[in-house]
Design a protein around this motif. Structure first.
Motif, PDB file in Angstrom:
ATOM      1  N   THR A  91      -1.794  57.474  36.795  1.00  0.00           N
ATOM      2  CA  THR A  91      -2.746  57.593  38.066  1.00  0.00           C
ATOM      3  C   THR A  91      -2.057  56.561  38.903  1.00  0.00           C
ATOM      4  O   THR A  91      -1.746  55.819  38.366  1.00  0.00           O
ATOM      5  N   PHE A  92      -2.172  56.682  40.329  1.00  0.00           N
ATOM      6  CA  PHE A  92      -1.535  55.861  41.133  1.00  0.00           C
ATOM      7  C   PHE A  92       0.042  55.776  40.991  1.00  0.00           C
ATOM      8  O   PHE A  92       0.508  54.736  41.250  1.00  0.00           O
TER       9      PHE A  92
ATOM     10  N   ALA B 291       4.968  52.897  41.762  1.00  0.00           N
ATOM     11  CA  ALA B 291       6.456  52.886  41.657  1.00  0.00           C
ATOM     12  C   ALA B 291       6.931  51.950  42.983  1.00  0.00           C
ATOM     13  O   ALA B 291       7.783  51.365  42.959  1.00  0.00           O
ATOM     14  N   SER B 292       6.224  52.242  44.182  1.00  0.00           N
ATOM     15  CA  SER B 292       6.474  51.387  45.340  1.00  0.00           C
ATOM     16  C   SER B 292       6.323  49.848  44.930  1.00  0.00           C
ATOM     17  O   SER B 292       7.200  49.133  45.619  1.00  0.00           O
ATOM     18  N   LEU B 293       5.203  49.640  44.226  1.00  0.00           N
ATOM     19  CA  LEU B 293       5.243  48.071  43.831  1.00  0.00           C
ATOM     20  C   LEU B 293       6.280  47.797  43.044  1.00  0.00           C
ATOM     21  O   LEU B 293       6.849  46.447  43.398  1.00  0.00           O
TER      22      LEU B 293
ATOM     23  N   LEU C 202       8.830  56.007  34.132  1.00  0.00           N
ATOM     24  CA  LEU C 202       7.992  56.264  33.031  1.00  0.00           C
ATOM     25  C   LEU C 202       6.558  56.585  33.535  1.00  0.00           C
ATOM     26  O   LEU C 202       5.865  57.271  32.851  1.00  0.00           O
ATOM     27  N   VAL C 203       6.011  55.946  34.595  1.00  0.00           N
ATOM     28  CA  VAL C 203       4.619  56.278  35.075  1.00  0.00           C
ATOM     29  C   VAL C 203       4.705  57.756  35.827  1.00  0.00           C
ATOM     30  O   VAL C 203       3.697  58.157  35.522  1.00  0.00           O
ATOM     31  N   TYR C 204       5.763  58.006  36.310  1.00  0.00           N
ATOM     32  CA  TYR C 204       5.794  59.670  36.716  1.00  0.00           C
ATOM     33  C   TYR C 204       5.913  60.665  35.651  1.00  0.00           C
ATOM     34  O   TYR C 204       5.193  61.387  35.402  1.00  0.00           O
TER      35      TYR C 204
END
Length: 200
Positions: free
Chosen positions: A145-146, A151-153, A138-140
């Motif tokens: 931003t970030f 994703a790492s979190l 979703l964030v990609y």
């Protein structure tokens, strides 16, 4: 992407076969013995919290909130993708649980309440990884931003949920690995459908 799906399905099938034949027993017991050896009150409290955050009691309301938010802002297909990936992975896990019926670990004293359902695969692990992977997609896709940090979190949290299930002595390591594979398979499926244009 179809190769990624096939590889993960292959490993899940092989893992399921060797679990049924008790081939993983030595590995499972050694890992659980190590977790038992590092038990502490601080870790108990922290990992009980982590495992609770990875439960459906938390993830389903969060999924509902994200879905409503995506629909409200016009991201209908993103909402559909998120739900397909998450619900597909969770459903697969519970179907496998009912078919395989592996008993829970009884090697060491469990630190939290022992669930009544079967052990293989780990539903908490599947849920956490499916949720984290869908959030990462979703964030990609929204070019957030970030996005790499986010994703790492998300994935770090999923890893901690998997660790918590072994530390609390309610799952074998092979259960946790199976949960990761199921979440990966469903992530591959939704990406494959997106690339085909089915989900767009």
């Amino acid at each position: 992407m179809h190769f990624f799906i096939i590889i993960n399905v292959f490993f899940l099938i092989i893992l399921t076969i060797i679990v049924n034949k008790n081939v993983t027993t030595g590995f499972d017991e050694k890992v659980l013995a190590w977790f038992d050896s590092i038990e502490s009150l601080t870790l108990n409290s922290f990992l009980i919290l982590i495992t609770w955050l990875g439960s459906l009691w938390i993830l389903l309301p969060t999924l509902a909130g994200i879905t409503i938010g995506l629909l409200f802002y016009g991201y209908r297909m993103a909402a559909i993708v998120f739900n397909i990936g998450f619900i597909g992975a969770v459903s697969t896990t519970y179907i496998m649980k009912s078919l395989i019926e592996r008993p829970r670990p009884e090697l060491f004293e469990n630190i939290t309440t022992m669930p009544y359902d079967s052990s293989y695969p780990s539903a908490h692990t599947t849920q956490a990884f499916a949720f984290a992977l869908m959030l990462s997609l979703l964030v990609y896709s929204l070019d957030t931003t970030f996005k790499t940090s986010l994703a790492s979190l998300f994935l770090s949290f999923a890893v901690m949920v998997g660790i918590s299930r072994m530390y609390l002595q309610v799952h074998f390591p092979s259960d946790v690995i199976a949960g990761v594979l199921i979440a990966s398979i469903w992530t591959g499926i939704v990406i494959y459908l997106i690339n085909l244009g089915v989900l767009r």
